[in-house]
Design a protein around this motif. Structure first.
Motif, PDB file in Angstrom:
ATOM      1  N   ILE A 105       0.815  -1.201   0.000  1.00 15.49           N
ATOM      2  CA  ILE A 105       0.000   0.000   0.000  1.00 15.49           C
ATOM      3  C   ILE A 105       0.850   1.254   0.000  1.00 15.49           C
ATOM      4  O   ILE A 105       0.583   2.209  -0.731  1.00 15.49           O
ATOM      5  N   THR A 106       1.894   1.284   0.848  1.00 16.58           N
ATOM      6  CA  THR A 106       2.705   2.499   0.909  1.00 16.58           C
ATOM      7  C   THR A 106       3.415   2.764  -0.408  1.00 16.58           C
ATOM      8  O   THR A 106       3.602   3.909  -0.797  1.00 16.58           O
ATOM      9  N   SER A 107       3.788   1.710  -1.116  1.00 17.93           N
ATOM     10  CA  SER A 107       4.382   1.930  -2.441  1.00 17.93           C
ATOM     11  C   SER A 107       3.331   2.467  -3.393  1.00 17.93           C
ATOM     12  O   SER A 107       3.610   3.307  -4.238  1.00 17.93           O
ATOM     13  N   GLY A 108       2.078   2.016  -3.232  1.00 18.93           N
ATOM     14  CA  GLY A 108       1.012   2.474  -4.107  1.00 18.93           C
ATOM     15  C   GLY A 108       0.580   3.890  -3.830  1.00 18.93           C
ATOM     16  O   GLY A 108       0.018   4.551  -4.677  1.00 18.93           O
ATOM     17  N   GLN A 109       0.860   4.373  -2.605  1.00 15.74           N
ATOM     18  CA  GLN A 109       0.449   5.724  -2.251  1.00 15.74           C
ATOM     19  C   GLN A 109       1.615   6.703  -2.289  1.00 15.74           C
ATOM     20  O   GLN A 109       1.481   7.851  -1.923  1.00 15.74           O
TER      21      GLN A 109
ATOM     22  N   GLY B   5      -4.078   1.035  -6.165  1.00 16.47           N
ATOM     23  CA  GLY B   5      -2.751   1.547  -6.466  1.00 16.47           C
ATOM     24  C   GLY B   5      -1.691   0.485  -6.694  1.00 16.47           C
ATOM     25  O   GLY B   5      -0.934   0.554  -7.673  1.00 16.47           O
ATOM     26  N   PRO B   6      -1.577  -0.519  -5.828  1.00 15.21           N
ATOM     27  CA  PRO B   6      -0.560  -1.548  -6.048  1.00 15.21           C
ATOM     28  C   PRO B   6      -0.692  -2.287  -7.369  1.00 15.21           C
ATOM     29  O   PRO B   6       0.311  -2.633  -8.002  1.00 15.21           O
ATOM     30  N   VAL B   7      -1.913  -2.520  -7.831  1.00 10.30           N
ATOM     31  CA  VAL B   7      -2.108  -3.188  -9.121  1.00 10.30           C
ATOM     32  C   VAL B   7      -1.761  -2.238 -10.265  1.00 10.30           C
ATOM     33  O   VAL B   7      -1.183  -2.652 -11.276  1.00 10.30           O
ATOM     34  N   LEU B   8      -2.105  -0.959 -10.126  1.00  7.90           N
ATOM     35  CA  LEU B   8      -1.720   0.015 -11.143  1.00  7.90           C
ATOM     36  C   LEU B   8      -0.199   0.093 -11.273  1.00  7.90           C
ATOM     37  O   LEU B   8       0.338   0.219 -12.386  1.00  7.90           O
ATOM     38  N   LEU B   9       0.491  -0.006 -10.151  1.00  4.80           N
ATOM     39  CA  LEU B   9       1.951  -0.015 -10.204  1.00  4.80           C
ATOM     40  C   LEU B   9       2.478  -1.294 -10.834  1.00  4.80           C
ATOM     41  O   LEU B   9       3.534  -1.282 -11.476  1.00  4.80           O
ATOM     42  N   LYS B  10       1.755  -2.389 -10.659  1.00  8.23           N
ATOM     43  CA  LYS B  10       2.162  -3.626 -11.328  1.00  8.23           C
ATOM     44  C   LYS B  10       2.083  -3.460 -12.838  1.00  8.23           C
ATOM     45  O   LYS B  10       2.999  -3.871 -13.566  1.00  8.23           O
TER      46      LYS B  10
END
Length: 536
Positions: free
Chosen positions: A13-17, A236-241
């Motif tokens: 989560i923190t990577s996604g935010q 967010g985490p999936v968008l970063l993937k």
């Protein structure tokens, strides 16, 4: 509590935010040399940075799937139609089309909530709604009574997905609790209006055929598909993937990854950690457990009305099935009033924060006072209905009691579910799944007691019994307000989560500071270079 589960999810989560400098778009993990992508500042791909109008469009379309889901729960409200067509005379069996649908609500959240935190909201929602559409058509074509019961169960499982996932979507795209709360208010209102539409459709379609109630539901689902296919991914985490996959393809560097790709994906991890997360939260987190108990009771009483209203209005006042369906509408009016009460309290809270009032910084005071207000409305509504529903009193009197129930129902749901989303933000979908699972159990079981209860005690005392129980359970939000800090302090999950979140914030601040230093160094180097060029 699985601390490794919390660590992994928090890292994701923190990577996604993340909103650090582009220079630190990738951060190297010292243990294996992987570079992890994160969002840039003001990155348009970050859902937090989407425009307000776009955000509410993104929330509004899934809310339509919630209306489909909750409306379908009431499409089988006309028990007398099934009785004559399938020759079913047992009153308990006639409850099954509604109860089995809610049994599906019990199992579905345990699956879709955690999976949406693993694979993203969009594809999980699309697959679930496709199954919902297919099994709605199966209900309309059911050849016999057992087939209808089975299809109602099978349509109920995917129908639970929107109710579970939309809370997670709110957490995905709204950074502040105030904005998230307003979005959740719209979402919760859609969960109220859906069940009110179902009995109306069922009541007025019954003279034609009970199948037409399901055909209407299928048509509405078909219309919903048009905007649904355009809803973007919000997690967010999936968008970063997706971003990492694109960068790997462009750079031919296999070491560029997203944090979610580093999490375990083996079947053992999925079953023992991901899918059990809502159950662990339900049984080991007091905030989740007692919120679930209160929501379960209020939700169960609401679905008891599907069995009680025929006794109250058809037997007492001679209503037709369609007129009985219309008797649910005041609950919707009350829900609309509750939404305005919520928005009014939100304004009061913002002004109190601006004035630096001490109470406005209390986490429990952000949501729970609304649940404290909602409880007495539920109690008053039940006593009002019970003691005015008689032939000597005009039918409008008990019907208007539904306004109070609608106010209390939505205030309690908005307050408690928002409180759960705020408290378990990184696991919002799992917290919602826990709440959805337990309240669906109440919605499935309590209606079986409705007819025996009302026939043995009569309408006045049956409603009074429910009112007394409502008064007892209404103490839950008051206890949360009084002892909320102590409850969180004794919760291993909350305590560890706060520690890890604080550590992640400190790490992000250090990374941002290093990024600012790099930027200043680059600026100084650029100025020196420009100066040398000018001298030449």
């Amino acid at each position: 509590m699985d601390e490794e589960d919390v660590d992994n999810q928090l890292a994701i989560i923190t990577s996604g935010q993340s909103s650090i400098h582009p220079a630190s778009l990738v951060a190297t993990r010292s243990n294996d040399g992987k570079t992890i992508v994160s969002f840039e500042p003001n990155d348009p791909d970050n859902p937090y940075n989407w425009s307000t109008i776009y955000k509410f469009c993104v929330i509004g379309i899934p809310a339509l799937t919630v209306v489909n889901s909750t409306m379908a729960s009431g499409l089988a409200a006309g028990g007398s139609v099934f009785s004559s067509y399938f020759h079913v005379t047992d009153s308990a069996e006639l409850v099954l089309p509604t109860s089995m649908y809610l049994v599906g609500y019990f199992f579905g959240p345990l699956l879709f909530g955690p999976l949406s935190e693993q694979y993203g909201r969009r594809w999980v929602s699309l697959i679930a709604f496709a199954l919902f559409t297919i099994f709605t058509m199966a209900c309309a074509l059911a050849p016999n009574w057992p087939a209808l019961i089975v299809f109602r169960l099978l349509v109920g499982i995917p129908a639970s997905c929107p109710i579970t996932v939309v809370g997670g979507v709110c957490a995905d795209i709204f950074a502040t609790s105030e904005a998230r709360g307003r979005a959740m208010a719209i979402f919760m209102a859609s969960t109220v209006f859906g069940p009110l539409i179902g009995p109306i459709i069922s009541g007025y379609m019954a003279p034609i055929s009970w199948r037409w109630a399901f055909w209407i539901g299928l048509i509405i689902a078909g219309v919903t598909w048009v905007p649904l296919v355009f809803v973007p991914e919000t997690y967010g985490p999936v968008l970063l993937k997706y971003k990492a996959q694109k960068l790997r393809k462009e750079t031919d560097n296999p070491n560029i990854v997203a944090a979610i790709e580093l999490e375990k994906h083996d079947i053992r991890h999925i079953i023992t950690v991901v899918l059990t997360r809502p159950l662990r939260m339900m049984f080991f987190e007091p905030l989740v457990l007692f919120s679930c108990v209160y929501l379960t009771y209020v939700y169960g009483v609401f679905y008891m009305f599907f069995q009680a209203f025929p006794i109250i209005y058809q037997e007492t006042y001679g209503f037709t099935a369609g007129q009985m369906g219309l008797a649910f509408l005041p609950i919707g009016v009350g829900a609309a009033i509750a939404m305005f009460i919520y928005l009014g309290y939100d304004i009061v809270l913002r002004r109190a924060r601006a004035a630096q009032k001490p109470w406005a910084t209390n986490r429990e005071m952000q949501r729970l006072p609304l649940a404290c207000i909602g409880g007495p409305f539920i109690v008053a509504s039940l006593f009002w209905t019970g003691w005015t529903a008689r032939p000597s009193v005009h039918w409008i009197c008990p019907v208007l009691a539904g306004i109070f129930y609608g106010i209390g129902y939505l205030l309690i749901f908005m307050a408690l579910l928002n409180h759960l989303v705020d408290a378990y933000e990184i696991f919002a979908a799992s917290a919602m799944a826990a709440a959805g699972t337990m309240r669906s159990l109440g919605g499935a079981v309590l209606p079986f007691a409705a007819r025996p209860l009302y026939e043995k005690l009569g309408v006045p005392w049956a409603c009074s019994l429910l009112g007394f129980l409502s008064a007892v359970i209404a103490v839950v939000p008051f206890v949360f307000i009084r002892y909320g800090d102590q409850i969180r302090a004794r919760s291993r999950f909350c305590r560890y989560l706060e520690e890890r979140r604080a550590e992640a914030e400190r790490k992000k601040e250090r990374e941002a500071e290093r990024a600012r230093r790099r930027e200043k160094a680059e600026e100084r180097s650029t100025r020196r270079k420009e100066k040398r060029e000018m001298e030449v």
